[in-house]
Design a protein around this motif. Structure first.
Motif, PDB file in Angstrom:
ATOM      1  N   VAL A   1     -37.218 -10.691  37.920  1.00 45.72           N
ATOM      2  CA  VAL A   1     -38.345 -10.198  38.714  1.00 45.72           C
ATOM      3  C   VAL A   1     -37.803  -9.323  39.840  1.00 45.72           C
ATOM      4  CG1 VAL A   1     -40.198 -10.882  40.281  1.00 45.72           C
ATOM      5  CG2 VAL A   1     -39.842 -12.131  38.140  1.00 45.72           C
ATOM      6  N   VAL A   2     -38.429  -8.162  40.038  1.00 45.75           N
ATOM      7  CA  VAL A   2     -37.951  -7.240  41.079  1.00 45.75           C
ATOM      8  C   VAL A   2     -38.924  -7.102  42.235  1.00 45.75           C
ATOM      9  CG1 VAL A   2     -36.550  -5.931  39.448  1.00 45.75           C
ATOM     10  CG2 VAL A   2     -38.910  -5.199  39.907  1.00 45.75           C
ATOM     11  N   GLY A   3     -40.099  -7.714  42.137  1.00 48.11           N
ATOM     12  CA  GLY A   3     -41.045  -7.569  43.235  1.00 48.11           C
ATOM     13  C   GLY A   3     -42.318  -8.355  43.037  1.00 48.11           C
ATOM     14  N   VAL A   4     -43.207  -8.208  44.017  1.00 46.82           N
ATOM     15  CA  VAL A   4     -44.479  -8.933  44.069  1.00 46.82           C
ATOM     16  C   VAL A   4     -45.623  -7.931  44.150  1.00 46.82           C
ATOM     17  CG1 VAL A   4     -45.911 -10.366  45.599  1.00 46.82           C
ATOM     18  CG2 VAL A   4     -43.558 -11.047  45.078  1.00 46.82           C
ATOM     19  N   ALA A   5     -46.696  -8.210  43.428  1.00 45.40           N
ATOM     20  CA  ALA A   5     -47.878  -7.353  43.420  1.00 45.40           C
ATOM     21  C   ALA A   5     -48.949  -7.889  44.357  1.00 45.40           C
ATOM     22  CB  ALA A   5     -48.448  -7.254  42.009  1.00 45.40           C
ATOM     23  N   MET A   6     -49.544  -6.979  45.118  1.00 42.22           N
ATOM     24  CA  MET A   6     -50.730  -7.308  45.907  1.00 42.22           C
ATOM     25  C   MET A   6     -51.867  -6.406  45.448  1.00 42.22           C
ATOM     26  SD  MET A   6     -49.428  -7.940  49.806  1.00 42.22           S
ATOM     27  CE  MET A   6     -48.136  -9.124  50.197  1.00 42.22           C
ATOM     28  N   ASN A   7     -52.871  -7.013  44.850  1.00 40.84           N
ATOM     29  CA  ASN A   7     -54.011  -6.254  44.335  1.00 40.84           C
ATOM     30  C   ASN A   7     -55.111  -6.231  45.395  1.00 40.84           C
ATOM     31  OD1 ASN A   7     -56.042  -5.032  42.886  1.00 40.84           O
ATOM     32  ND2 ASN A   7     -55.641  -6.199  41.019  1.00 40.84           N
ATOM     33  N   VAL A   8     -54.913  -5.347  46.370  1.00 42.98           N
ATOM     34  CA  VAL A   8     -55.863  -5.258  47.484  1.00 42.98           C
ATOM     35  C   VAL A   8     -57.206  -4.708  47.005  1.00 42.98           C
ATOM     36  CG1 VAL A   8     -56.173  -4.409  49.839  1.00 42.98           C
ATOM     37  CG2 VAL A   8     -53.866  -4.803  48.968  1.00 42.98           C
ATOM     38  N   ALA A   9     -57.173  -3.830  46.022  1.00 42.50           N
ATOM     39  CA  ALA A   9     -58.409  -3.261  45.486  1.00 42.50           C
ATOM     40  C   ALA A   9     -59.321  -4.344  44.920  1.00 42.50           C
ATOM     41  CB  ALA A   9     -58.091  -2.227  44.409  1.00 42.50           C
ATOM     42  N   LEU A  10     -58.727  -5.418  44.426  1.00 41.41           N
ATOM     43  CA  LEU A  10     -59.504  -6.523  43.872  1.00 41.41           C
ATOM     44  C   LEU A  10     -59.844  -7.567  44.933  1.00 41.41           C
ATOM     45  CD1 LEU A  10     -60.671  -8.078  41.395  1.00 41.41           C
ATOM     46  CD2 LEU A  10     -58.395  -9.124  41.160  1.00 41.41           C
ATOM     47  N   ASN A  11     -58.852  -7.976  45.704  1.00 38.44           N
ATOM     48  CA  ASN A  11     -59.015  -9.114  46.608  1.00 38.44           C
ATOM     49  C   ASN A  11     -59.420  -8.749  48.026  1.00 38.44           C
ATOM     50  OD1 ASN A  11     -58.313 -11.107  44.660  1.00 38.44           O
ATOM     51  ND2 ASN A  11     -56.150 -10.618  44.946  1.00 38.44           N
ATOM     52  N   GLY A  12     -59.274  -7.481  48.398  1.00 40.57           N
ATOM     53  CA  GLY A  12     -59.650  -7.054  49.734  1.00 40.57           C
ATOM     54  C   GLY A  12     -58.503  -7.142  50.728  1.00 40.57           C
ATOM     55  N   VAL A  13     -58.638  -6.430  51.836  1.00 38.99           N
ATOM     56  CA  VAL A  13     -57.602  -6.359  52.864  1.00 38.99           C
ATOM     57  C   VAL A  13     -57.375  -7.715  53.523  1.00 38.99           C
ATOM     58  CG1 VAL A  13     -57.028  -5.372  55.118  1.00 38.99           C
ATOM     59  CG2 VAL A  13     -57.944  -3.898  53.305  1.00 38.99           C
ATOM     60  N   ASP A  14     -58.441  -8.420  53.833  1.00 44.87           N
ATOM     61  CA  ASP A  14     -58.320  -9.680  54.577  1.00 44.87           C
ATOM     62  C   ASP A  14     -57.487 -10.711  53.822  1.00 44.87           C
ATOM     63  OD1 ASP A  14     -59.815  -8.586  56.577  1.00 44.87           O
ATOM     64  OD2 ASP A  14     -61.674  -9.602  56.030  1.00 44.87           O
ATOM     65  N   TYR A  15     -57.555 -10.684  52.505  1.00 45.60           N
ATOM     66  CA  TYR A  15     -56.811 -11.645  51.683  1.00 45.60           C
ATOM     67  C   TYR A  15     -55.311 -11.546  51.928  1.00 45.60           C
ATOM     68  CZ  TYR A  15     -55.403 -14.209  47.455  1.00 45.60           C
ATOM     69  OH  TYR A  15     -54.849 -15.125  46.575  1.00 45.60           O
TER      70      TYR A  15
END
Length: 273
Positions: free
Chosen positions: A104-118
């Motif tokens: 594993v080379v990194g972590v994904a943050m799906n802000v488009a789905l979960n929103g900024v506050d998440y």
């Protein structure tokens, strides 16, 4: 040589194999039909289009925090795959280090789905990733990325931006989110994935209304900070999409020498293939 035969590294694709790795019961969307594609079938896709390596991205759809399918594919790939996973925001550095040892080379943050506050309280996570020389990958839309620039700069973490940052086409290149992406790239923190045009185009294939954004990305970032990705198997796509026509768009825009940088040189160095 056909573009289909040129050696490639696909830097954003998903594996979905519910027969062997059932979907998590609490996910909001469970891909079905042509959205499903496991490692065995994807190997045929790779062979057809000259893809030697791939960066697998853990999908929120179907699996969310369950990374078993992705990790199994990496383990079975004999070095062909590496991964970006979805994790809890409070994951420890020790857990991340274990994932790194598994490819594993990194972590994904799906802000488009979960929103900024998440993702508001992720300073520690970004710090862990920076310490481990891993990536944070943002999928954002509109002006969302602007909220994360201070945290990224403070942590000094390397960034991957999905799908050209998914700008709002009607708002032009001056919009804050798009400029935030360019700022991170200019300061040496970000690489941008030239992919996912269907996620922000208002015209459909061949996505002519995205050309202005691609041109600015290339002018500001340079080819060396851009990487190509298919986004296969096109989860939640509003219309039919296929691997071959996506590659033809790259053939029309870039020379053979430029494609070598985009398809191979940059991602090979970036992800250690």
């Amino acid at each position: 040589m056909s573009i289909f035969d040129e050696p490639k590294i696909d830097t954003h694709c998903h594996l979905l194999d519910p027969d062997h790795f059932p979907y998590a019961p609490d996910v909001s969307y469970k891909p079905a039909g042509q959205e499903i594609g496991g490692g065995t079938y994807f190997s045929h896709v790779m062979n057809t289009y000259g893809v030697h390596h791939a960066l697998l991205v853990g999908p929120n759809s179907g699996y969310n925090l369950d990374n078993r399918c992705l990790l199994d594919a990496i383990e079975q790939s004999h070095g062909k795959f590496k991964g970006i996973i979805v994790v809890k925001n409070d994951i420890s550095k020790e857990e991340l280090a274990k994932y790194k040892s598994q490819g594993v080379v990194g972590v994904a943050m799906n802000v488009a789905l979960n929103g900024v506050d998440y993702y508001a309280n992720t300073r520690a996570l970004l710090g862990h990733l920076a310490d481990l020389d891993m990536f944070i990958q943002y999928q954002v839309e509109h002006d969302q990325l602007n909220q994360f620039v201070p945290m990224v700069l403070n942590a000094g973490v390397r960034v991957l931006v999905d799908h050209c940052g998914r700008p709002t086409v009607a708002e032009g290149i001056s919009q804050a989110g798009f400029q935030a992406m360019l700022k991170l790239a200019k300061e040496g923190f970000a690489h941008v994935k030239l992919s996912g045009f269907y996620k922000f185009s208002q015209k459909g294939y061949p996505f002519l209304d995205t050309d202005e954004y691609q041109n600015v990305i290339l002018d500001v970032c340079g080819l060396g900070q851009c990487i190509w990705a298919s986004d296969w198997p096109y989860l939640k796509a509003p219309y039919r999409l296929d691997y071959g026509p996506m590659l033809k768009l790259v053939e029309q825009r870039f020379t053979l020498e430029e494609r070598k940088v985009l398809f191979w040189d940059t991602p090979k160095k970036l992800f250690g293939f």
